[in-house]
Design an enzyme around this catalytic site. Sequence first.
Site, mmCIF file in Angstrom:
data_model
loop_
_atom_site.group_PDB
_atom_site.id
_atom_site.type_symbol
_atom_site.label_atom_id
_atom_site.label_comp_id
_atom_site.label_asym_id
_atom_site.label_seq_id
_atom_site.Cartn_x
_atom_site.Cartn_y
_atom_site.Cartn_z
ATOM 1 N N LYS A 36 0.813 -1.225 0.000
ATOM 2 C CA LYS A 36 0.000 0.000 0.000
ATOM 3 C C LYS A 36 0.843 1.271 0.000
ATOM 4 C CE LYS A 36 -0.640 0.343 4.992
ATOM 5 N NZ LYS A 36 -1.213 -0.393 6.103
ATOM 6 N N ARG A 131 -7.799 -0.373 16.973
ATOM 7 C CA ARG A 131 -8.300 -0.170 15.616
ATOM 8 C C ARG A 131 -9.205 -1.368 15.364
ATOM 9 N NH1 ARG A 131 -4.565 0.906 10.362
ATOM 10 N NH2 ARG A 131 -4.755 -1.360 10.139
HETATM 11 C C1 LIG Z 1 -0.150 -0.995 6.740
HETATM 12 C C2 LIG Z 1 -0.337 -2.245 7.470
HETATM 13 C C3 LIG Z 1 0.782 -3.054 7.775
HETATM 14 C C4 LIG Z 1 2.201 -2.633 7.447
HETATM 15 O O1 LIG Z 1 2.663 -1.693 8.381
HETATM 16 P P1 LIG Z 1 4.123 -1.041 8.337
HETATM 17 O O2 LIG Z 1 4.303 -0.484 9.686
HETATM 18 O O3 LIG Z 1 4.127 -0.012 7.254
HETATM 19 O O4 LIG Z 1 5.121 -2.114 8.075
HETATM 20 C C5 LIG Z 1 0.535 -4.260 8.406
HETATM 21 N N1 LIG Z 1 -0.733 -4.663 8.732
HETATM 22 C C6 LIG Z 1 -1.811 -3.906 8.457
HETATM 23 C C7 LIG Z 1 -3.160 -4.405 8.825
HETATM 24 C C8 LIG Z 1 -1.655 -2.673 7.830
HETATM 25 O O5 LIG Z 1 -2.744 -1.937 7.570
#
Ligand SMILES: *Cc1c(COP(=O)(O)O)cnc(C)c1O
Length: 358
Positions: A36, A131
């Site tokens: 993402k 969350r």
């Molecule tokens: C964005 C996201 C991640 C990745 O997080 P980073 O800290 O950028 O490595 C992992 N799990 C979920 C559910 C996310 O939304």
Amino acid sequence: MRYPALIVNREKVLENARTVEKLCRSNGIAVWGVTKGLSGDPRLASIFADAGFKGIADSRLRNLKKIKDSGCGLPLQLMRIAMRSEQEELVGIAGISLQSEVTTIMALDEICVRLGTTHEVLLMVDVGDLREGFWPDELPASAELLRELKGGVRLSGVAANFACASGVLPTSENMTALARYRDTAAGITGMELPTISVGGTCCLDVIERGQAPREVNALRLCEGVMLGMDTAFNRKIPYLSRDALRITAEIVECKLKPSVPVGTVGLQAFGEKPVFSDRGVRKRALLGIGRQDVNIDRIEPIEDGVEIVTASSDHLIIDMTDADCGVGCEPGDTLSFRPLYPAMLACSTSEYVELVFE
Ligand SMILES: *Cc1c(COP(=O)(O)O)cnc(C)c1O
């Protein structure tokens, strides 16, 4: 080359990804590369595939669709809780998703049965960050209801987030708690639930120190591999490169100007009241990138002595007085910046910023 550009150094991302994959593998953990950060660009997914990642995860179905359409053969996982309006599309695109509502999982199950397909679900558990996720108290009753699944959805484990919404950091304790919630859900549903998935980058801290419980066997991450940073722990990750991504913009004006404006000062375009200190005449450069493209307080100039003064929608104003590159600078020259996470997201989303892989 067209500017502004978000430039991705393929080799450096690959090296970061391989380093993380090795560290995790030696701890019994498979890595899911989160795309993402670059809006699900298939070129990033292909780097993750080369690094030996187990699968690709993204929060947006549209991103996963792009990756699937590019021919990526890795398993795809949707991380954002599926919207009702996208469930049917979900089972056609991603083989696995994170879910936190019994009714949603039941609806997915029905869809799969109707379409004659199957879909894997990890039960998201909220271990404290507030969350998404089943709250631990409601997990037993929810697991009880999930015994009614008709075989379209296959429950394959549990998952949790850390430091996403409230900044709650991962520890050996909360990861162990997640493993216990898995045991609870497995006991009630009578399903094995072999996967315990954690995310994101902040989990590396626990893994590096060898403190992740051995039940944890999957990690989802993005930031560390892309930027060599761990925002949650506010650290540069010592064994990862911070030079894999840069934002490069072109100078459109370079002039000597006073450091204090002339005239009565009201609010600037973004409703803020600027403050000035008199530093005499300064060399200022105007760049062709602005707040519409990037979060300007989340970028760092790469060259020493370059200072960000402010920005409007379409211009970034730089003080070059103390920078070596300021000496002969003129329109057509470029300046580069290291993005932090929000700036990477913003640039990759802006249609005005080229996304270039070098
Ligand atoms: C964005 C996201 C991640 C990745 O997080 P980073 O800290 O950028 O490595 C992992 N799990 C979920 C559910 C996310 O939304």
